[in-house]
Design a protein around this motif. Sequence first.
Motif, short mmCIF file in Angstrom:
data_model
loop_
_atom_site.label_atom_id
_atom_site.label_comp_id
_atom_site.label_asym_id
_atom_site.label_seq_id
_atom_site.Cartn_x
_atom_site.Cartn_y
_atom_site.Cartn_z
N THR A 1 12.79 4.02 -2.40
CA THR A 1 13.99 4.00 -3.25
C THR A 1 14.72 2.66 -3.15
O THR A 1 15.01 2.01 -4.16
N ILE A 2 15.04 2.26 -1.91
CA ILE A 2 15.74 1.00 -1.71
C ILE A 2 14.89 -0.18 -2.18
O ILE A 2 15.38 -1.13 -2.78
N GLY A 3 13.58 -0.11 -1.91
CA GLY A 3 12.69 -1.19 -2.32
C GLY A 3 12.67 -1.39 -3.82
O GLY A 3 12.77 -2.52 -4.31
N ALA A 4 12.56 -0.31 -4.58
CA ALA A 4 12.50 -0.41 -6.03
C ALA A 4 13.80 -0.98 -6.60
O ALA A 4 13.79 -1.88 -7.46
N GLY B 1 3.89 -6.92 -4.16
CA GLY B 1 3.34 -6.69 -2.83
C GLY B 1 4.17 -5.72 -2.02
O GLY B 1 3.63 -4.79 -1.39
N LEU B 2 5.48 -5.91 -2.03
CA LEU B 2 6.37 -5.04 -1.25
C LEU B 2 6.35 -3.61 -1.77
O LEU B 2 6.21 -2.66 -0.99
N LEU B 3 6.47 -3.44 -3.07
CA LEU B 3 6.50 -2.09 -3.64
C LEU B 3 5.14 -1.39 -3.48
O LEU B 3 5.09 -0.16 -3.31
N THR B 4 4.06 -2.15 -3.54
CA THR B 4 2.73 -1.56 -3.33
C THR B 4 2.61 -1.01 -1.93
O THR B 4 2.14 0.11 -1.71
N VAL B 5 3.04 -1.80 -0.93
CA VAL B 5 2.98 -1.35 0.46
C VAL B 5 3.82 -0.09 0.66
O VAL B 5 3.36 0.90 1.26
N THR C 1 4.90 2.16 -1.53
CA THR C 1 4.42 3.31 -2.29
C THR C 1 3.12 3.87 -1.72
O THR C 1 2.99 5.08 -1.52
N VAL C 2 2.16 2.99 -1.45
CA VAL C 2 0.87 3.44 -0.93
C VAL C 2 1.04 4.04 0.46
O VAL C 2 0.40 5.05 0.80
N SER C 3 1.92 3.45 1.28
CA SER C 3 2.17 3.99 2.61
C SER C 3 2.75 5.40 2.52
O SER C 3 2.37 6.30 3.28
#
Length: 216
Positions: free
Chosen positions: A24-27, A55-59, A61-63
């Motif tokens: 949430t915070i990342g997006a 890169g940040l949102l991928t990490v 979300t996938v995590s």
Amino acid sequence: MALKWDYDVKEIIADGIVHVIGVTIGAVSIAALLVVAAPAVGAWEFTSLLIYGIGLLTVLTVSALYNLWPVSPIKWTLRRFDHSAIYLLIAGTYTPFITQMKASAESLVLLAGIWLTSMVGITLKLRFPGRFDRLSVLLYLLLGWSGVMAYESVFGTLPASTLWLLAIGGILYTAGVVFHLWESLRFQNAIWHAFVLVAAGFHYGAVLDCLVLARA
């Protein structure tokens, strides 16, 4: 190879809370960064911010998908992408700072070297899941701290505030590895991911400070 996943319900809930907060915070933060940066930076720098954000949102979300997914063959597949995405984050985080270097063969070689190493790591994770895990942790750390070897070129021209934010984030990432490896500790997974989230926050602050706030 069997997937080991010995976490009880409370541990999974705690880890889930950390991940929901992170995604949430990342997006919101990446969206805000791009909006604020758009009128302040050039096309190449904005592209580097976009790469960093992806890169940040991928990490994150996938995590979240991997750690919260029930134990199954799908979870094992998600594990490959989760571990691979870490390389994407490291390379993506370096990219905005390398754009601050003067355009030269050195900057291109450094950028290409970091991305090439990351691609090799991603390939190994996707091709040989479950193998070289401890070696991968070492490679994450070596790649993450590799910029120190090019300090004068990459970091020598950055604001002192940016350097402090980068250093604190790097130390937190490194300290968190202790909990990542401490598998017998209860809530170990949630603690490790909390370290990652806070460290990512400091590096986000460094990107914002260097490419946006320093020009205000």
